[in-house]
Motif scaffolding. Structure first.
Motif, PDB file in Angstrom:
ATOM      1  N   ARG A 162       0.849  -1.198   0.000  1.00 56.53           N
ATOM      2  CA  ARG A 162       0.000   0.000   0.000  1.00 56.53           C
ATOM      3  C   ARG A 162       0.882   1.244   0.000  1.00 56.53           C
ATOM      4  O   ARG A 162       1.743   1.405   0.863  1.00 56.53           O
ATOM      5  CB  ARG A 162      -0.920  -0.026   1.216  1.00 56.53           C
ATOM      6  CG  ARG A 162      -1.880  -1.218   1.214  1.00 56.53           C
ATOM      7  CD  ARG A 162      -2.373  -1.559   2.586  1.00 56.53           C
ATOM      8  NE  ARG A 162      -1.272  -1.936   3.469  1.00 56.53           N
ATOM      9  CZ  ARG A 162      -1.437  -2.415   4.699  1.00 56.53           C
ATOM     10  NH1 ARG A 162      -2.645  -2.595   5.180  1.00 56.53           N
ATOM     11  NH2 ARG A 162      -0.388  -2.714   5.444  1.00 56.53           N
ATOM     12  N   VAL A 163       0.637   2.127  -0.974  1.00 57.87           N
ATOM     13  CA  VAL A 163       1.530   3.259  -1.218  1.00 57.87           C
ATOM     14  C   VAL A 163       0.811   4.587  -1.032  1.00 57.87           C
ATOM     15  O   VAL A 163      -0.345   4.756  -1.440  1.00 57.87           O
ATOM     16  CB  VAL A 163       2.117   3.187  -2.647  1.00 57.87           C
ATOM     17  CG1 VAL A 163       2.957   4.421  -2.960  1.00 57.87           C
ATOM     18  CG2 VAL A 163       2.955   1.924  -2.808  1.00 57.87           C
TER      19      VAL A 163
ATOM     20  N   LEU B 194       1.327   8.631  -2.008  1.00 54.65           N
ATOM     21  CA  LEU B 194       2.045   9.549  -2.890  1.00 54.65           C
ATOM     22  C   LEU B 194       1.900  10.965  -2.356  1.00 54.65           C
ATOM     23  O   LEU B 194       0.781  11.429  -2.120  1.00 54.65           O
ATOM     24  CB  LEU B 194       1.481   9.493  -4.315  1.00 54.65           C
ATOM     25  CG  LEU B 194       1.480   8.131  -5.014  1.00 54.65           C
ATOM     26  CD1 LEU B 194       0.817   8.245  -6.382  1.00 54.65           C
ATOM     27  CD2 LEU B 194       2.899   7.601  -5.156  1.00 54.65           C
TER      28      LEU B 194
ATOM     29  N   ARG C 132       1.851  13.320  -9.190  1.00 51.66           N
ATOM     30  CA  ARG C 132       1.151  12.259  -8.454  1.00 51.66           C
ATOM     31  C   ARG C 132       0.397  11.344  -9.415  1.00 51.66           C
ATOM     32  O   ARG C 132       0.413  10.118  -9.264  1.00 51.66           O
ATOM     33  CB  ARG C 132       0.181  12.860  -7.431  1.00 51.66           C
ATOM     34  CG  ARG C 132       0.850  13.679  -6.338  1.00 51.66           C
ATOM     35  CD  ARG C 132      -0.086  13.901  -5.149  1.00 51.66           C
ATOM     36  NE  ARG C 132      -1.372  14.470  -5.518  1.00 51.66           N
ATOM     37  CZ  ARG C 132      -1.617  15.775  -5.614  1.00 51.66           C
ATOM     38  NH1 ARG C 132      -0.643  16.657  -5.387  1.00 51.66           N
ATOM     39  NH2 ARG C 132      -2.826  16.216  -5.932  1.00 51.66           N
TER      40      ARG C 132
ATOM     41  N   ALA D 222       1.057   7.397  -9.973  1.00 48.24           N
ATOM     42  CA  ALA D 222      -0.070   6.488  -9.752  1.00 48.24           C
ATOM     43  C   ALA D 222      -0.294   5.594 -10.966  1.00 48.24           C
ATOM     44  O   ALA D 222      -0.578   4.394 -10.825  1.00 48.24           O
ATOM     45  CB  ALA D 222      -1.334   7.284  -9.435  1.00 48.24           C
TER      46      ALA D 222
ATOM     47  N   LEU E 115       2.422   2.848 -11.019  1.00 52.58           N
ATOM     48  CA  LEU E 115       2.279   1.842  -9.966  1.00 52.58           C
ATOM     49  C   LEU E 115       0.994   1.031 -10.083  1.00 52.58           C
ATOM     50  O   LEU E 115       0.951  -0.135  -9.669  1.00 52.58           O
ATOM     51  CB  LEU E 115       2.335   2.518  -8.596  1.00 52.58           C
ATOM     52  CG  LEU E 115       3.648   3.245  -8.265  1.00 52.58           C
ATOM     53  CD1 LEU E 115       3.524   3.995  -6.943  1.00 52.58           C
ATOM     54  CD2 LEU E 115       4.811   2.269  -8.220  1.00 52.58           C
ATOM     55  N   SER E 116      -0.057   1.632 -10.640  1.00 52.03           N
ATOM     56  CA  SER E 116      -1.366   0.974 -10.648  1.00 52.03           C
ATOM     57  C   SER E 116      -1.416  -0.253 -11.549  1.00 52.03           C
ATOM     58  O   SER E 116      -2.305  -1.097 -11.392  1.00 52.03           O
ATOM     59  CB  SER E 116      -2.451   1.966 -11.081  1.00 52.03           C
ATOM     60  OG  SER E 116      -2.240   2.397 -12.417  1.00 52.03           O
TER      61      SER E 116
ATOM     62  N   GLU F 136      -0.714  -1.031  -4.601  1.00 51.44           N
ATOM     63  CA  GLU F 136      -1.950  -0.245  -4.636  1.00 51.44           C
ATOM     64  C   GLU F 136      -1.690   1.140  -4.046  1.00 51.44           C
ATOM     65  O   GLU F 136      -1.154   1.261  -2.943  1.00 51.44           O
ATOM     66  CB  GLU F 136      -3.046  -0.935  -3.830  1.00 51.44           C
ATOM     67  CG  GLU F 136      -4.364  -0.171  -3.808  1.00 51.44           C
ATOM     68  CD  GLU F 136      -5.413  -0.830  -2.928  1.00 51.44           C
ATOM     69  OE1 GLU F 136      -6.564  -0.362  -2.935  1.00 51.44           O
ATOM     70  OE2 GLU F 136      -5.070  -1.804  -2.220  1.00 51.44           O
ATOM     71  N   VAL F 137      -2.042   2.183  -4.795  1.00 49.67           N
ATOM     72  CA  VAL F 137      -1.951   3.549  -4.278  1.00 49.67           C
ATOM     73  C   VAL F 137      -3.203   3.805  -3.449  1.00 49.67           C
ATOM     74  O   VAL F 137      -4.315   3.846  -3.974  1.00 49.67           O
ATOM     75  CB  VAL F 137      -1.839   4.579  -5.418  1.00 49.67           C
ATOM     76  CG1 VAL F 137      -1.838   6.001  -4.854  1.00 49.67           C
ATOM     77  CG2 VAL F 137      -0.565   4.340  -6.228  1.00 49.67           C
TER      78      VAL F 137
ATOM     79  N   GLN G  63      -3.128   9.985  -1.394  1.00 48.55           N
ATOM     80  CA  GLN G  63      -2.304  11.011  -2.017  1.00 48.55           C
ATOM     81  C   GLN G  63      -2.364  12.275  -1.168  1.00 48.55           C
ATOM     82  O   GLN G  63      -3.351  12.521  -0.469  1.00 48.55           O
ATOM     83  CB  GLN G  63      -2.777  11.318  -3.445  1.00 48.55           C
ATOM     84  CG  GLN G  63      -2.683  10.137  -4.398  1.00 48.55           C
ATOM     85  CD  GLN G  63      -2.929  10.529  -5.847  1.00 48.55           C
ATOM     86  OE1 GLN G  63      -2.663  11.658  -6.257  1.00 48.55           O
ATOM     87  NE2 GLN G  63      -3.442   9.584  -6.629  1.00 48.55           N
TER      88      GLN G  63
END
Length: 224
Positions: free
Chosen positions: A3-4, A6, A14, A18, A21-22, A28-29, A32
């Protein structure tokens, strides 16, 4: 699932991170933030594994946000900045950051950093790695991470002898500050193959991360 969070004051940055990474199945973002204070609040309020923070943000900069996030154990931090500045690098490491990347890094490097840091490792941009090594060699920065204890010479020689010819090549290029993608291009290998070689090098040399592997290479006389 990693779990990220940003945090960057530019929405376009951002969104770009995203998007990168998505597409990964294991990332998973989840949050933010547009400033450092909001990043700290988001890290404390949500279940976050890795926070990607810019340095220059309003309200609270990324270095102070890193100090607070790491200090409370909310998440591990990777600094992602436009500015290749030595003070940012060492301030980030002193604040507890586990990674340091430049925004011009390859998207694969961003993904690799998230996975490495989530797994308890450190990952620095090639440029940052070289600066840390120079600082370690000169013993000028208390913020630089401690190198792995040097084994006695015979033990080090046995480790060197255990490396394959290809691993010698890869370690030399790592010590020059090249990323996995750049090493792959230089040696005409696939990125996954280079990643495997780097993992084998870390295991054989007893290095926690690339920085310690480069320290080993310098001590063993393998650096170019």
């Amino acid at each position: 699932m990693i779990r990220v969070l940003l945090a960057d004051d530019h929405a376009l940055v951002r969104s770009g991170f995203a998007m990168v990474l998505s597409v990964e199945d294991d990332i998973e973002v989840v949050a933010q933030a547009a400033d450092g204070a909001a990043a700290v609040a988001a890290a404390r309020d949500g279940a976050v594994d890795v926070a990607l923070l810019d340095v220059q943000m309003p309200v609270m900069d990324g270095i102070e946000a890193t100090r607070r996030i790491v200090g409370t154990g909310c998440a591990k931090v990777v600094i992602v900045t436009t500015f290749d500045r030595e003070d940012y690098l060492f301030d980030a490491l002193a604040a507890g950051a586990s990674g340091f990347l430049l925004k011009n890094a390859d998207p694969d490097d961003l993904v690799e950093a998230v996975r490495a840091v989530a797994g308890g490792h450190a990952l620095l941009a090639p440029e940052a790695t070289l600066r840390v090594i120079r600082a370690l060699a000169a013993d000028v920065s208390p913020a630089a991470p401690e190198p792995a204890p040097a084994p006695p010479d015979p033990a080090r020689q046995r480790i060197v002898a255990s490396l394959t010819e290809r691993e010698h090549e890869v370690l030399r290029l790592v010590s020059e500050g090249l990323s996995n993608a750049e090493i792959a291009q230089r040696l005409f290998l696939g990125p996954a193959t280079v990643k495997t070689h780097v993992s084998n090098i870390l295991a054989k040399t007893g290095s926690r991360d690339r920085v310690q592997a480069v320290v080993f290479a310098h001590r063993a006389g393998l650096a170019g």
